[in-house]
Design an enzyme around this catalytic site. Structure first.
Site, PDB file in Angstrom:
ATOM      1  N   ALA A 254       0.829  -1.201   0.000  1.00 58.70           N
ATOM      2  CA  ALA A 254       0.000   0.000   0.000  1.00 58.70           C
ATOM      3  C   ALA A 254       0.867   1.257   0.000  1.00 58.70           C
ATOM      4  O   ALA A 254       0.896   2.015  -0.971  1.00 58.70           O
ATOM      5  CB  ALA A 254      -0.942   0.002   1.205  1.00 58.70           C
ATOM      6  N   CYS A 255       1.594   1.475   1.085  1.00 62.68           N
ATOM      7  CA  CYS A 255       2.314   2.731   1.267  1.00 62.68           C
ATOM      8  C   CYS A 255       3.456   2.917   0.277  1.00 62.68           C
ATOM      9  O   CYS A 255       3.873   4.046   0.017  1.00 62.68           O
ATOM     10  CB  CYS A 255       2.842   2.819   2.695  1.00 62.68           C
ATOM     11  SG  CYS A 255       1.524   2.706   3.924  1.00 62.68           S
TER      12      CYS A 255
END
Length: 216
Positions: free
Chosen positions: A115-116
């Site tokens: 995600a990040c």
């Protein structure tokens, strides 16, 4: 820009994302201490070679805790962007700092990979940035999650690298005296090669250098 062009202190910038206690707790893809050391290699190399660096956190005060001090202490004057979005690129403050670097080659590392790291990678690739991901300085909920995120990033056009590869690519020549000692300190503190450096210094004397007599 070309991916065949080496990373240099003059052509790249770094974005470090969410190295916070809550995010570290979820890392199961790698040994956490390995990630902890590898991100310091990336951050310290960026500091040593004076590379523009962006730092960002998610929900620092309400959930995830502060960015690891081993990195923030290297950049005491940096304004750390705190966000609510998983995707840093959705945050105007992050985009502003990225643009302010004036660089199009970006090294992106963070927790978690799926995600990040992946989300801003996809958006920044679409915006014309060239993205390099030091995979061993990232981590995720599982090895599967990390690997699939790296696969997707690479398929989209990102370049996978490692933390030491980034540092070595900046140094290029051990006779580069102005950064030689700093590189040795990074390797001694955060890589297995540090054991060899200590041994060589012990066996051959403190003048021992991979750069030859000019560095001694």
């Amino acid at each position: 820009m070309s991916k065949l062009e080496m990373l240099t202190p003059q052509n790249c910038a770094v974005a470090l994302i969410d190295y916070q206690p809550a995010m570290y707790q979820g890392v199961q893809s790698h040994d956490r201490l390995g990630v902890f050391n590898n991100i310091q290699i990336v951050a310290k190399a960026a500091k040593l070679f004076k590379i523009p660096t962006v730092l960002t956190t998610v929900a620092k005060d309400s959930f995830s805790g502060p960015f690891m001090p081993e990195v923030t202490e290297l950049f005491p004057d940096h304004d750390i962007v705190d966000r609510t979005a998983m995707n840093s690129w959705l945050d105007a403050g992050f985009r502003k700092q990225v643009a302010a670097t004036g660089r199009k080659k970006f090294i992106i590392a963070g927790l978690w990979t799926e995600a990040c790291v992946l989300f801003p990678t996809l958006d920044m690739l679409r915006e014309g940035y060239e993205i390099y991901i030091p995979a061993d300085a990232c981590g995720d909920l599982s090895l599967e999650a990390h690997n699939r995120a790296m696969d997707r990033a690479v398929q989209a056009g990102a370049v996978p690298i490692t933390s030491c590869q980034f540092a070595f690519e900046l140094q290029q020549d051990w006779a580069r005296a102005e950064t030689y000692d700093g590189m040795m300190e990074i390797l001694k503190a955060h890589s297995p090669y540090g054991i060899q450096i200590r041994f060589s210094k012990w066996a051959l004397g403190e003048h021992a250098s991979e750069g030859g007599a000019k560095v001694a």
